[in-house]
Scaffold this motif. Structure first.
Motif, PDB file in Angstrom:
ATOM      1  N   UNK A   1      -8.171 -29.885 -16.723  1.00 57.65           N
ATOM      2  CA  UNK A   1      -6.885 -29.585 -17.354  1.00 57.65           C
ATOM      3  C   UNK A   1      -6.557 -28.108 -17.206  1.00 57.65           C
ATOM      4  N   UNK A   2      -5.279 -27.750 -17.094  1.00 59.60           N
ATOM      5  CA  UNK A   2      -4.900 -26.352 -16.897  1.00 59.60           C
ATOM      6  C   UNK A   2      -5.155 -25.494 -18.129  1.00 59.60           C
ATOM      7  N   UNK A   3      -5.502 -24.236 -17.879  1.00 62.13           N
ATOM      8  CA  UNK A   3      -5.781 -23.300 -18.970  1.00 62.13           C
ATOM      9  C   UNK A   3      -4.566 -23.105 -19.861  1.00 62.13           C
ATOM     10  N   UNK A   4      -3.364 -23.348 -19.347  1.00 62.57           N
ATOM     11  CA  UNK A   4      -2.144 -23.169 -20.141  1.00 62.57           C
ATOM     12  C   UNK A   4      -2.112 -24.071 -21.366  1.00 62.57           C
ATOM     13  N   UNK A   5      -2.962 -25.103 -21.406  1.00 61.21           N
ATOM     14  CA  UNK A   5      -3.011 -25.968 -22.583  1.00 61.21           C
ATOM     15  C   UNK A   5      -3.545 -25.252 -23.812  1.00 61.21           C
ATOM     16  N   UNK A   6      -3.978 -24.005 -23.659  1.00 58.26           N
ATOM     17  CA  UNK A   6      -4.359 -23.220 -24.835  1.00 58.26           C
ATOM     18  C   UNK A   6      -3.166 -23.055 -25.774  1.00 58.26           C
ATOM     19  N   UNK A   7      -1.961 -23.283 -25.282  1.00 60.18           N
ATOM     20  CA  UNK A   7      -0.770 -23.234 -26.139  1.00 60.18           C
ATOM     21  C   UNK A   7      -0.759 -24.357 -27.162  1.00 60.18           C
ATOM     22  N   UNK A   8      -1.467 -25.455 -26.909  1.00 56.53           N
ATOM     23  CA  UNK A   8      -1.447 -26.591 -27.831  1.00 56.53           C
ATOM     24  C   UNK A   8      -2.107 -26.227 -29.162  1.00 56.53           C
ATOM     25  N   UNK A   9      -3.352 -25.718 -29.169  1.00 55.48           N
ATOM     26  CA  UNK A   9      -3.909 -25.315 -30.463  1.00 55.48           C
ATOM     27  C   UNK A   9      -3.122 -24.182 -31.106  1.00 55.48           C
ATOM     28  N   UNK A  10      -2.533 -23.303 -30.293  1.00 46.82           N
ATOM     29  CA  UNK A  10      -1.737 -22.225 -30.878  1.00 46.82           C
ATOM     30  C   UNK A  10      -0.590 -22.807 -31.705  1.00 46.82           C
ATOM     31  N   UNK A  11       0.113 -23.780 -31.159  1.00 43.10           N
ATOM     32  CA  UNK A  11       1.241 -24.374 -31.884  1.00 43.10           C
ATOM     33  C   UNK A  11       0.769 -25.057 -33.158  1.00 43.10           C
ATOM     34  N   UNK A  12      -0.318 -25.800 -33.062  1.00 39.86           N
ATOM     35  CA  UNK A  12      -0.827 -26.541 -34.224  1.00 39.86           C
ATOM     36  C   UNK A  12      -1.283 -25.594 -35.323  1.00 39.86           C
ATOM     37  N   UNK A  13      -2.010 -24.541 -34.950  1.00 44.55           N
ATOM     38  CA  UNK A  13      -2.618 -23.662 -35.937  1.00 44.55           C
ATOM     39  C   UNK A  13      -1.700 -22.524 -36.362  1.00 44.55           C
ATOM     40  N   UNK A  14      -0.529 -22.430 -35.766  1.00 49.42           N
ATOM     41  CA  UNK A  14       0.455 -21.440 -36.193  1.00 49.42           C
ATOM     42  C   UNK A  14       1.538 -22.074 -37.060  1.00 49.42           C
ATOM     43  N   UNK A  15       2.043 -23.225 -36.623  1.00 50.26           N
ATOM     44  CA  UNK A  15       3.161 -23.858 -37.330  1.00 50.26           C
ATOM     45  C   UNK A  15       2.708 -24.973 -38.264  1.00 50.26           C
ATOM     46  N   UNK A  16       1.437 -25.327 -38.223  1.00 52.89           N
ATOM     47  CA  UNK A  16       0.890 -26.248 -39.202  1.00 52.89           C
ATOM     48  C   UNK A  16       0.833 -27.689 -38.757  1.00 52.89           C
ATOM     49  N   UNK A  17       0.043 -28.454 -39.506  1.00 48.88           N
ATOM     50  CA  UNK A  17      -0.064 -29.889 -39.325  1.00 48.88           C
ATOM     51  C   UNK A  17       0.412 -30.579 -40.593  1.00 48.88           C
TER      52      UNK A  17
END
Length: 492
Positions: A206-222
């Motif tokens: 998987x591409x390294x750019x997927x690091x944006x996924x945890x950023x979105x979850x852990x910044x804007x919440x679940x």
């Protein structure tokens, strides 16, 4: 005013229909099954103790602003329809061999402190460094990729990337390569690797750019929706009906008519005449579109990417477990799990059920979904697709699903959570049971970063949903609807 047919009443299809109807189009949604929501499925199990209710698809809402925008664009307020409950922890990570527990949250400073307390100061410093990179990837992708059409890799290449953004995104590097270069603690690497599975992908590819996924979850919440995530489907259906959308369930679309390079309508099983349409929006897997509805060998060949499926247990459990809403129990050897799930067809190595898998357990603290004194557990394990190819498993083989369900419960017991003597019932769903998704690939057959384009190969055909751009997950599917609705434009 255009006559628009939406094929599929998943979140992407309903969101597109609502956006198009509010701008004056005549919209009809045709759904194969008897219920709307697509992968946002629900299951109820009635017992003498009472009813247990399960979300059988997504169980976490992220990027809530995307849904606020959707409802406001269609003349409503999200809070009028849904009760959003913030989660802390968002996910409880339980590491192997009696290791520490790490609870994630939507406060970056607090989460870094939790990393330090659980894994040490060096791990916390590593995480902070990775977080700065993840923030840059998110900012670069959120506006330029996630909210606009991307028809081909050339579109990405034409974006005016700043050099710093390119350095953060690291084109060509895998997510595994990124975590190995940034994180010294193997448990943090496990945590980051897990986000590749959100897109159905292997972190080693998987591409390294997927690091944006945890950023979105852990910044804007679940967030959890009281009553279950399936209430989102109810809310979207209500908006569609209020806006005049015609929604027909039990309608099997067999073909998209597209003579002369443009769509003319769709054919439905059991009806002699096609349903005319100026525009068709396909909210089904891209593989289904290009294999069955509008055969296109060239585009079909581009969907050979292997994607994860899921093996699920729905458990009625007596008593209280003390688990968080979302729990991840990691294995000792994560790579062994990925080797099993994806196989290695090029080397003749077949996929197989992972003997020591990562186990995801969702337990909603919601009286609306379980009887008093009980819990409704949704247990998910990454699994190979259903099928007979080397990279798949024939999950209908007699006894296989039941035996693997036993194994999962045994592994949970080994990891300190033994519910085998507290079960009211156990329902098993293998990848073979996931109707409407090829092979049971729960994240869409085209896993990875760049998905099939929203614009189809003929005029008037558009694709939305998890197997098309910008990808899987409720927010991305909803953004795909926004992209397509804006491209189609208001009624003329």
């Amino acid at each position: 005013m255009a006559r628009i047919v939406v094929v599929g009443a998943g979140v992407g299809g309903l969101a597109t229909a609502a956006r198009l109807a509010v701008t004056g189009h005549q919209v009809t949604v045709l759904e194969l099954t008897d219920a709307v929501g697509g992968k946002l499925g629900r299951h109820t199990r009635d017992t003498p103790k009472g009813s247990f209710h399960f979300d059988t698809g997504p169980s976490l809402l992220t990027l809530p602003e995307v849904f606020h925008d959707l409802f406001e664009a269609t003349g409503a307020k999200l809070d009028e329809y849904l009760d959003l409950v913030p989660l802390d922890p968002i996910v409880r990570h339980v590491f192997p061999a009696g290791g520490p527990v790490l609870d994630s949250c939507a406060d970056p400073a607090e989460f870094t402190a939790r990393v330090g307390a659980a894994l040490g100061d060096r791990a916390a410093a590593d995480w902070q460094r990775l977080w700065r990179r993840a923030a840059r990837v998110w900012r670069a992708s959120e506006h330029d990729i996630l909210r606009r059409r991307v028809d081909s890799p050339r579109d990405l290449a034409r974006l005016a990337w700043r050099l710093g953004d390119l350095a953060a995104i690291r084109p060509g590097q895998s997510l595994r390569g990124l975590d190995r270069s940034q994180l010294s603690d193997p448990r943090l690497r496990m945590l980051l690797d897990r986000y590749a599975t959100y897109t159905g992908a292997d972190p080693r590819r998987a591409p390294a750019a997927l690091v944006a996924v945890p950023y979105a979850e852990l910044t804007f919440g679940g967030w959890y929706l009281r009553g279950g995530l399936g209430t989102l489907a109810d809310a979207l259906l209500s908006r569609c009906l209020d806006l005049g959308v015609v929604v027909q369930t039990g309608a099997t679309v067999t073909r998209i008519d597209a003579a002369g390079g443009r769509v003319h309508g769709v054919r439905v099983a059991g009806r002699r005449a096609p349903i005319p349409a100026d525009v068709v929006v396909a909210n089904v897997d891209a593989l289904t579109v290009y294999r069955d509805l509008l055969p296109d060998p060239r585009r079909l060949a581009g969907l050979a990417d292997r994607s994860l499926a899921g093996f699920v247990l729905l458990l009625g459990v007596r008593g209280e477990s003390g688990l968080a809403h979302h729990n991840v129990f990691f294995p000792r050897d994560y790579d062994a799990e990925f080797d099993a799930v994806f196989g290695a067809p090029q080397r003749g190595v077949r996929a197989r059920p992972a003997a020591d898998p990562t186990i995801f357990v969702t337990v909603a603290d919601d009286p609306a979904v379980r009887p008093t004194g009980h819990e409704a557990w949704f247990v998910l394990v990454n699994a190979a697709r259903h099928g007979t190819a080397p990279g798949a498993i024939d999950w209908r083989r007699p006894g296989l699903a039941a035996a693997y369900a036993d194994r999962i419960l045994d592994v949970l017991a080994e990891r300190g959570v033994d519910v085998r003597d507290r079960l009211v019932f156990r329902d098993v769903r293998s990848p073979a049971d996931l109707a409407g998704t090829p092979g049971g690939a729960i994240y869409g057959t085209a896993g990875g970063l760049l998905r099939p384009a929203n614009r189809g190969p003929v005029h008037g055909l558009w694709l939305v949903g998890g197997s098309s751009h910008p990808g899987g997950g409720l927010p991305m599917v909803t953004l795909s609807a926004q992209i397509v609705a804006e491209e189609i434009g208001p009624a003329w």
